[in-house]
Scaffold this motif. Structure first.
Motif, short mmCIF file in Angstrom:
data_model
loop_
_atom_site.label_atom_id
_atom_site.label_comp_id
_atom_site.label_asym_id
_atom_site.label_seq_id
_atom_site.Cartn_x
_atom_site.Cartn_y
_atom_site.Cartn_z
N VAL A 76 21.50 33.75 23.32
CA VAL A 76 21.58 33.24 24.68
C VAL A 76 22.15 34.33 25.57
CG1 VAL A 76 22.66 31.52 26.13
CG2 VAL A 76 21.90 30.91 23.85
N ASP A 77 21.45 34.67 26.60
CA ASP A 77 21.92 35.67 27.56
C ASP A 77 22.80 34.99 28.60
OD1 ASP A 77 20.59 37.69 26.29
OD2 ASP A 77 18.79 37.50 27.52
N VAL A 78 23.90 35.64 28.92
CA VAL A 78 24.82 35.15 29.93
C VAL A 78 24.77 36.09 31.12
CG1 VAL A 78 27.21 34.60 30.46
CG2 VAL A 78 26.30 34.12 28.18
N VAL A 79 24.51 35.56 32.28
CA VAL A 79 24.46 36.37 33.50
C VAL A 79 25.88 36.50 34.05
CG1 VAL A 79 23.51 36.55 35.81
CG2 VAL A 79 22.15 35.55 33.97
N PRO A 80 26.40 37.73 34.18
CA PRO A 80 27.75 37.88 34.70
C PRO A 80 27.82 37.52 36.19
CG PRO A 80 26.73 40.02 34.37
CD PRO A 80 25.78 38.99 33.83
N LYS A 81 28.95 36.97 36.59
CA LYS A 81 29.19 36.65 38.00
C LYS A 81 30.01 37.76 38.63
CE LYS A 81 29.08 31.68 37.27
NZ LYS A 81 29.82 30.42 37.38
N VAL A 82 29.56 38.24 39.77
CA VAL A 82 30.21 39.38 40.42
C VAL A 82 31.64 39.03 40.83
CG1 VAL A 82 30.11 40.95 42.39
CG2 VAL A 82 28.02 40.31 41.20
N LYS A 83 31.87 37.80 41.28
CA LYS A 83 33.21 37.43 41.74
C LYS A 83 34.23 37.39 40.60
CE LYS A 83 32.93 32.44 41.36
NZ LYS A 83 33.18 31.19 42.02
N GLU A 84 33.79 37.39 39.35
CA GLU A 84 34.70 37.38 38.22
C GLU A 84 35.05 38.80 37.75
OE1 GLU A 84 33.06 34.92 35.20
OE2 GLU A 84 33.19 33.12 36.42
N ASN A 85 34.48 39.82 38.37
CA ASN A 85 34.80 41.21 38.02
C ASN A 85 36.05 41.64 38.78
OD1 ASN A 85 32.61 41.47 36.33
ND2 ASN A 85 31.28 42.21 37.95
N HIS A 86 36.98 42.22 38.04
CA HIS A 86 38.22 42.69 38.65
C HIS A 86 38.52 44.08 38.11
CE1 HIS A 86 38.97 38.68 40.18
NE2 HIS A 86 38.68 38.20 38.98
N ALA A 87 39.29 44.83 38.86
CA ALA A 87 39.65 46.20 38.47
C ALA A 87 40.55 46.17 37.25
CB ALA A 87 40.35 46.90 39.62
N PHE A 88 40.22 47.00 36.25
CA PHE A 88 41.04 47.09 35.05
C PHE A 88 42.43 47.59 35.43
CE2 PHE A 88 42.84 49.47 31.53
CZ PHE A 88 42.76 48.53 30.51
N GLY A 89 43.45 46.92 34.93
CA GLY A 89 44.83 47.33 35.19
C GLY A 89 45.38 46.83 36.50
N CYS A 90 44.60 46.04 37.24
CA CYS A 90 45.12 45.54 38.51
C CYS A 90 46.24 44.54 38.24
CB CYS A 90 44.02 44.91 39.36
SG CYS A 90 43.43 43.31 38.81
N PRO A 91 47.20 44.43 39.16
CA PRO A 91 48.27 43.46 38.96
C PRO A 91 47.74 42.04 39.06
CG PRO A 91 48.66 44.82 40.92
CD PRO A 91 47.36 45.22 40.36
N VAL A 92 48.25 41.18 38.21
CA VAL A 92 47.92 39.76 38.28
C VAL A 92 49.22 38.97 38.30
CG1 VAL A 92 45.69 39.92 37.14
CG2 VAL A 92 47.69 39.53 35.77
N TYR A 93 49.19 37.87 38.98
CA TYR A 93 50.34 37.00 39.05
C TYR A 93 49.98 35.72 38.33
CZ TYR A 93 52.10 40.42 42.22
OH TYR A 93 52.54 41.60 42.74
N ALA A 94 50.65 35.49 37.20
CA ALA A 94 50.39 34.33 36.36
C ALA A 94 51.40 33.24 36.70
CB ALA A 94 50.50 34.70 34.88
#
Length: 98
Positions: A1-19
């Motif tokens: 099954v092929d999964v089409v990636p969503k552009v809005k779910e792409n984020h810069a590697f190593g970017c800060p995240v607030y959990a």
């Protein structure tokens, strides 16, 4: 099954995240002045879980965990070194640099 990636779910590697704090994730309340989020580093999407699950490096412990309730700072706008935003020091980086 092929999964089409969503552009809005792409984020810069190593970017800060607030959990969201673990206390709040479990549905409990925090005292008024306690921090509601903790800072981590985004390491990418989990290959073994849902596409909404991110791998986040905890900068205090050096451990990687799955996180659901996070906000990405894709443009690194919150990491400027100022008086109100001092440099972050983590004990695991000191131990590993010996």
């Amino acid at each position: 099954v092929d999964v089409v990636p969503k552009v809005k779910e792409n984020h810069a590697f190593g970017c800060p995240v607030y959990a969201l704090s673990n206390v709040l994730q479990s549905g409990n309340r925090l005292p008024k002045w306690d921090s509601r989020a903790r800072l981590g580093l985004y390491l990418g999407l989990s290959p073994c879980h849902a596409r909404s699950t991110s791998l986040v490096l905890n900068i205090n412990t050096g451990l990687v965990s799955l996180q659901f309730h996070i906000q990405h700072d894709d443009f690194f706008e919150t990491v400027h070194l100022t008086v109100n935003n001092p440099a972050i020091s983590s004990s695991w980086q000191i131990v590993t640099s010996l």
